[in-house]
Design a protein around this motif. Structure first.
Motif, PDB file in Angstrom:
ATOM      1  N   LYS A 242       0.812  -1.213   0.000  1.00 14.11           N
ATOM      2  CA  LYS A 242       0.000   0.000   0.000  1.00 14.11           C
ATOM      3  C   LYS A 242       0.851   1.271   0.000  1.00 14.11           C
ATOM      4  O   LYS A 242       0.313   2.383  -0.054  1.00 14.11           O
ATOM      5  CB  LYS A 242      -0.927   0.008   1.229  1.00 14.11           C
ATOM      6  N   GLY A 243       2.161   1.122   0.063  1.00 10.04           N
ATOM      7  CA  GLY A 243       3.041   2.273  -0.016  1.00 10.04           C
ATOM      8  C   GLY A 243       3.238   3.017   1.278  1.00 10.04           C
ATOM      9  O   GLY A 243       3.757   4.135   1.291  1.00 10.04           O
ATOM     10  N   ILE A 244       2.846   2.395   2.400  1.00 11.01           N
ATOM     11  CA  ILE A 244       3.020   3.071   3.687  1.00 11.01           C
ATOM     12  C   ILE A 244       4.460   2.969   4.156  1.00 11.01           C
ATOM     13  O   ILE A 244       5.015   3.916   4.719  1.00 11.01           O
ATOM     14  CB  ILE A 244       2.086   2.459   4.756  1.00 11.01           C
TER      15      ILE A 244
ATOM     16  N   ILE B 209       2.493   4.109  12.479  1.00 15.92           N
ATOM     17  CA  ILE B 209       1.330   3.387  11.936  1.00 15.92           C
ATOM     18  C   ILE B 209       0.604   2.660  13.054  1.00 15.92           C
ATOM     19  O   ILE B 209      -0.623   2.729  13.174  1.00 15.92           O
ATOM     20  CB  ILE B 209       1.772   2.384  10.848  1.00 15.92           C
ATOM     21  N   ILE B 210       1.363   1.962  13.884  1.00 17.53           N
ATOM     22  CA  ILE B 210       0.756   1.203  14.983  1.00 17.53           C
ATOM     23  C   ILE B 210       0.058   2.146  15.961  1.00 17.53           C
ATOM     24  O   ILE B 210      -1.039   1.858  16.452  1.00 17.53           O
ATOM     25  CB  ILE B 210       1.820   0.357  15.704  1.00 17.53           C
ATOM     26  N   PHE B 211       0.679   3.301  16.203  1.00 16.07           N
ATOM     27  CA  PHE B 211       0.069   4.291  17.098  1.00 16.07           C
ATOM     28  C   PHE B 211      -1.310   4.705  16.598  1.00 16.07           C
ATOM     29  O   PHE B 211      -2.290   4.684  17.347  1.00 16.07           O
ATOM     30  CB  PHE B 211       0.983   5.516  17.210  1.00 16.07           C
TER      31      PHE B 211
ATOM     32  N   ILE C  11      -7.876   4.422  13.752  1.00 12.89           N
ATOM     33  CA  ILE C  11      -7.896   5.132  12.466  1.00 12.89           C
ATOM     34  C   ILE C  11      -7.602   4.125  11.355  1.00 12.89           C
ATOM     35  O   ILE C  11      -6.614   3.395  11.411  1.00 12.89           O
ATOM     36  CB  ILE C  11      -6.872   6.277  12.459  1.00 12.89           C
ATOM     37  N   PRO C  12      -8.465   4.059  10.333  1.00 12.32           N
ATOM     38  CA  PRO C  12      -8.269   3.094   9.243  1.00 12.32           C
ATOM     39  C   PRO C  12      -6.977   3.350   8.479  1.00 12.32           C
ATOM     40  O   PRO C  12      -6.475   4.482   8.423  1.00 12.32           O
ATOM     41  CB  PRO C  12      -9.489   3.320   8.340  1.00 12.32           C
ATOM     42  N   LEU C  13      -6.457   2.295   7.883  1.00 13.85           N
ATOM     43  CA  LEU C  13      -5.199   2.378   7.157  1.00 13.85           C
ATOM     44  C   LEU C  13      -5.255   3.408   6.037  1.00 13.85           C
ATOM     45  O   LEU C  13      -4.284   4.134   5.795  1.00 13.85           O
ATOM     46  CB  LEU C  13      -4.856   0.992   6.583  1.00 13.85           C
ATOM     47  N   LYS C  14      -6.389   3.487   5.358  1.00 22.86           N
ATOM     48  CA  LYS C  14      -6.531   4.441   4.263  1.00 22.86           C
ATOM     49  C   LYS C  14      -6.328   5.869   4.749  1.00 22.86           C
ATOM     50  O   LYS C  14      -5.663   6.685   4.078  1.00 22.86           O
ATOM     51  CB  LYS C  14      -7.914   4.299   3.620  1.00 22.86           C
ATOM     52  N   GLN C  15      -6.873   6.196   5.918  1.00 22.49           N
ATOM     53  CA  GLN C  15      -6.714   7.543   6.461  1.00 22.49           C
ATOM     54  C   GLN C  15      -5.291   7.768   6.961  1.00 22.49           C
ATOM     55  O   GLN C  15      -4.767   8.881   6.862  1.00 22.49           O
ATOM     56  CB  GLN C  15      -7.729   7.779   7.583  1.00 22.49           C
ATOM     57  N   ILE C  16      -4.672   6.709   7.489  1.00 24.38           N
ATOM     58  CA  ILE C  16      -3.282   6.838   7.919  1.00 24.38           C
ATOM     59  C   ILE C  16      -2.398   7.171   6.719  1.00 24.38           C
ATOM     60  O   ILE C  16      -1.482   7.994   6.806  1.00 24.38           O
ATOM     61  CB  ILE C  16      -2.798   5.537   8.594  1.00 24.38           C
ATOM     62  N   LEU C  17      -2.700   6.552   5.590  1.00 23.07           N
ATOM     63  CA  LEU C  17      -1.948   6.816   4.353  1.00 23.07           C
ATOM     64  C   LEU C  17      -1.998   8.281   3.968  1.00 23.07           C
ATOM     65  O   LEU C  17      -1.031   8.840   3.445  1.00 23.07           O
ATOM     66  CB  LEU C  17      -2.530   5.978   3.211  1.00 23.07           C
TER      67      LEU C  17
ATOM     68  N   LYS D  27      -0.438  14.046   4.069  1.00 21.40           N
ATOM     69  CA  LYS D  27      -0.861  15.055   3.103  1.00 21.40           C
ATOM     70  C   LYS D  27      -1.764  16.108   3.728  1.00 21.40           C
ATOM     71  O   LYS D  27      -2.119  17.089   3.066  1.00 21.40           O
ATOM     72  CB  LYS D  27      -1.615  14.384   1.942  1.00 21.40           C
ATOM     73  N   THR D  28      -2.152  15.910   4.979  1.00 25.28           N
ATOM     74  CA  THR D  28      -3.125  16.814   5.587  1.00 25.28           C
ATOM     75  C   THR D  28      -2.444  17.958   6.323  1.00 25.28           C
ATOM     76  O   THR D  28      -1.313  17.850   6.801  1.00 25.28           O
ATOM     77  CB  THR D  28      -4.020  16.052   6.590  1.00 25.28           C
ATOM     78  N   THR D  29      -3.182  19.055   6.416  1.00 25.78           N
ATOM     79  CA  THR D  29      -2.724  20.210   7.189  1.00 25.78           C
ATOM     80  C   THR D  29      -2.994  19.945   8.673  1.00 25.78           C
ATOM     81  O   THR D  29      -3.769  19.035   9.014  1.00 25.78           O
ATOM     82  CB  THR D  29      -3.483  21.477   6.767  1.00 25.78           C
ATOM     83  N   PRO D  30      -2.391  20.720   9.568  1.00 22.54           N
ATOM     84  CA  PRO D  30      -2.704  20.549  10.997  1.00 22.54           C
ATOM     85  C   PRO D  30      -4.198  20.656  11.286  1.00 22.54           C
ATOM     86  O   PRO D  30      -4.734  19.913  12.121  1.00 22.54           O
ATOM     87  CB  PRO D  30      -1.917  21.674  11.676  1.00 22.54           C
TER      88      PRO D  30
END
Length: 251
Positions: A27-29, A54-56, A62-68, A72-75
């Motif tokens: 998945k590129g993580i 990732i484990i944290f 939090i789903p893996l997709k959102q962790i990915l 890319k997200t701002t604070p």
């Protein structure tokens, strides 16, 4: 630090299946390098930090997709995601607390059954103020029953056991707003003898109420009989509905 680790060492270190690490790589993580000699995966200290993060976040639900997407997200977006997760967990917490409360109610029903078996025919005040009719087609009342089966009550008079009415017990603050002709029974503060009624779950639904009433009538005049549902269970191989039954005594 230039130390590298193979996939088995990483799996043991984090107590993760190697297949999970391969999936995260797919998945590129995480992006471990490949050894030029044997093409085995090599994980660096930087990879250790990434896997720890990732484990944290996975431990936060939090789903893996959102962790990915988190890098890319701002604070501000990061904050929104975490607040959303907090709301989800708070809702789950309320649902769990409600389930625990219901489980304790069922455990209390079993404790009540045992107490009635050990100490039958004790004098007490009844633990309800008002009973209203209950039709299984009344969805609002059916939902109340689903929330707490002990609300289900049967109303009879000791002079006419055949005339049985089925209802739902309601609290006093609600009873005050219900017209008298819409009530099956209302508490008159009389005392009751409390005992355990058993009704077989079979054709005819035979029960031991007549025997219980006969025992109480050896000592008292009797009035209304209120039976509140405890649970359905087997005893000596026979399936019964068990009721906490209150037999009104007239002094």
């Amino acid at each position: 630090m230039n130390k590298v680790f193979n996939i088995g060492e990483i799996a043991d270190f984090f107590d993760l299946p190697a297949s999970t690490l391969r999936y995260w790589e797919e998945k590129g993580i995480i992006t471990p390098t490949k050894s030029p000699e044997n093409h085995y995966r090599e994980y660096t200290v930087s990879d250790l930090m990434t896997i720890s993060d990732i484990i944290f976040y996975k431990n936060l639900g939090i789903p893996l997709k959102q962790i990915l997407e988190m890098e890319k997200t701002t604070p501000y977006e990061h904050q929104l995601l975490l607040k959303s997760k907090v709301k989800d967990l708070e809702l789950q917490q309320k649902e769990l607390e409600l389930r625990i409360k219901k489980l304790h109610c069922r455990l209390n029903a079993i404790d009540t059954l045992k107490e009635l078996q050990m100490h039958p025919f004790t004098e007490a005040h009844i633990d309800t103020d008002c009973i209203v009719p209950f039709d299984l087609l009344e969805i609002d009342k059916l939902r109340q029953y689903i929330e707490n089966p002990y609300l289900y009550s049967r109303v009879q008079h000791s002079d006419n056991l055949e005339n049985e009415q089925r209802g739902l017990t309601i609290p006093l603050d609600l009873a005050d707003h219900i017209p008298a002709h819409h009530k099956l029974w209302e508490n008159n503060q009389h005392k009751f003898v409390v005992c355990l009624m058993k009704e077989q779950v079979c054709e005819g639904f035979p029960n031991n109420l007549s025997e219980l009433l006969a025992h109480v009538r050896q000592k008292y005049k009797t009035g209304y009989i209120i039976s509140r549902f405890l649970l359905c269970a087997r005893e000596d191989g026979v399936l019964y509905d068990f009721y906490k039954t209150f037999i009104e005594i007239i002094l």
